[in-house]
Scaffold this active site. Structure first.
Site, PDB file in Angstrom:
ATOM      1  CB  SER A 113      -3.350   0.183  -5.119  1.00 46.99           C
ATOM      2  OG  SER A 113      -3.976   0.142  -3.840  1.00 46.99           O
TER       3      SER A 113
ATOM      4  CD  GLU B 119      -2.886  -0.965   2.458  1.00 49.29           C
ATOM      5  OE1 GLU B 119      -3.941  -1.624   2.445  1.00 49.29           O
ATOM      6  OE2 GLU B 119      -2.575  -0.205   3.410  1.00 49.29           O
ATOM      7  CB  CYS B 120       0.715   4.311   0.154  1.00 50.22           C
ATOM      8  SG  CYS B 120       0.894   6.087  -0.130  1.00 50.22           S
ATOM      9  CB  ALA B 121       5.385   3.678   1.625  1.00 45.88           C
TER      10      ALA B 121
ATOM     11  CG  LEU C 125       2.474   1.756  -5.855  1.00 48.16           C
ATOM     12  CD1 LEU C 125       2.236   0.608  -6.819  1.00 48.16           C
ATOM     13  CD2 LEU C 125       1.343   2.782  -5.968  1.00 48.16           C
TER      14      LEU C 125
END
Length: 453
Positions: free
Chosen positions: A432, A343-345, A347
């Site tokens: 994502s 998630e986020c980082a 990704l």
């Protein structure tokens, strides 16, 4: 002793404010630390999806900071999650809940849904209102009265005056609030303020500045001890009605272990990956996994026997060179054949590069910092089957980043929201920008553990 289903008269208080920037985090963190110094077991909580404030809460309370977010986990789980957090590892003497934004500010377009006021109603707790009194006199009383009258179901039990200019200013404020019948439980002068360092996404996480963060929390405890009537706060917290909702249970949520074997799931941690909800590890453990932490900044390899990896959010942009320097772990992740959820980082870390600094190269994307903030709740639908979701399933999440990727999604996107596709599903990788709270969809934990087998 009460069980997890008996009514529990847990003392609790919600620390709120008319708007962001009034000093909620200062007061909430200081209260947690000061009450703990009194010998009380204190349970820390935060309204909303924030990951950073709970880190300071955890340092102050000596137990995990937990989030209460109706949007992410559902209204029906909030009281149960509060009770769970206040019960483990030991029952708390008091729970302190820090609000988000202004007291009545909810999800955009949903009135006060997921607001501090909404959560205060759900957990039946009194509110302690923190007021920035800079350039205010009697108007502070009018503001307090309006905040209370706006929703009579929310009980404002007291006020803490923040950034008071002088003894005369404090007297004026106390007299005005006495006129409207709201007790003042503390007054903090401008000179006494204690500030934590901040950057582009808010406060710098505790894990990045452990010694300095401990000093800040100690200073906040001393500040609250000197300026707040702790006995009055405790008396207010004891007016909360008994909790009648059973405690949320991770084993019940996932339906118990998904088999006799206990696969190892590596959960990214350390200063670069600090964004993780406490319930994530609890749900994976309940589903039958052994959860071990890996620090991509320092650990040269995944834990022995790792069968799946979860990489949450954080600040890889602040540690890009150090992450790039851990070439052995990057290479292992590039070739890892088990499920990976990012998630986020996470990704960004799995991509080819971040601001031209090499990352793992597991996903065919590049990432860079931008000048704008992408922020907000999202109602998403899974587009592609993955280790944690099935195509067509809805999920609620939250975006919070100042980076972008090229491309913005893969040929097999992870999610769709706002009529656009987002994220990447590549082999057994699901990545994502969407942050999710697995207490809201615990089947993700069960599926990940099943995918390990």
């Amino acid at each position: 002793m009460t069980t997890t289903t008996d009514p529990w008269p847990l003392p609790r208080v919600v620390v709120a404010a008319p708007a962001s920037g009034h000093g909620k985090t200062t007061i909430a963190t200081g209260l947690l630390a000061a009450l703990r110094r009194r010998g009380l077991t204190v349970s820390p909580h935060k309204v909303g999806p924030d990951y950073i404030d709970p880190g300071y809460h955890a340092l102050a309370a000596g137990r995990p900071g937990r989030n209460l977010d109706p949007f992410l986990v559902g209204v029906e789980r909030i009281a149960g999650l509060l009770r769970h957090g206040a019960s483990v590892p030991t029952p708390a003497d008091i729970a302190v809940v820090e609000g988000v934004m202004g007291l009545h500010d909810g999800a955009v377009g949903r009135r006060d849904y997921a607001s501090t006021a909404h959560v205060a109603r759900l957990i039946e707790a009194p509110v302690l209102l923190v007021l920035d009194t800079t350039a205010q006199g009697r108007s502070a009383a009018a503001l307090t009265l309006g905040m209370a009258a706006f929703d009579p179901a929310v009980r404002i039990g007291g006020v803490i005056l923040n950034r008071v200019g002088s003894p005369r200013h404090e007297t004026l404020l106390r007299d005005a609030l006495a006129e409207v019948g709201v007790p003042v439980l503390g007054a903090v002068t401008r000179a006494a303020e204690v500030a934590a360092p901040a950057r582009h996404l808010g406060l710098v996480p505790v894990a990045e500045r452990a010694p300095e963060s401990l000093a800040i929390v100690t200073a906040l405890a001393e500040l609250v001890e000197a300026t707040v009537d702790l006995d009055a706060v405790l008396d207010l917290a004891r007016t909360a009605a008994p909790l009648t909702t059973p405690a949320w249970d991770p084993v019940t949520a996932v339906g118990g272990p998904a088999g006799a074997e206990r696969p190892v799931v590596a959960l990214a941690g350390g200063p670069a990956f600090t964004f993780s909800y406490a319930e994530t590890a609890e749900l994976l453990t309940a589903a039958g996994a052994d959860v071990l932490t890996v620090d991509p900044l320092r650990d040269p390899a995944l834990p022995a026997g790792t069968r799946a990896v979860v990489i949450g959010g954080g600040f890889p942009e602040a540690y890009a060179q150090a992450l790039a320097g851990n070439t052995t772990l990057r290479a292992e992740l590039a070739d890892f054949d088990g499920p990976i959820v990012a998630e986020c980082a996470g990704l960004l870390y799995l991509g080819r590069s971040l601001d031209d600094v090499p990352m793992c190269g597991r996903l065919d994307l590049t990432a860079r910092m931008t000048g704008w903030l992408t922020l907000g709740y999202r109602e998403a639908v899974a587009v592609t089957d993955s280790p944690v979701a099935r195509a067509g399933e809805p999920v609620r999440g939250h975006e919070f980043h100042r980076t972008t990727t090229d491309p913005g999604h893969g040929d097999r996107p992870a999610w769709r929201w706002n009529d656009a596709e987002h994220g990447f599903v590549s082999g057994r990788v699901h990545a994502s920008y969407l942050h999710t709270h697995w207490a809201g969809h615990p089947e993700a934990a069960r599926r990940l553990v099943e995918a390990c087998r």
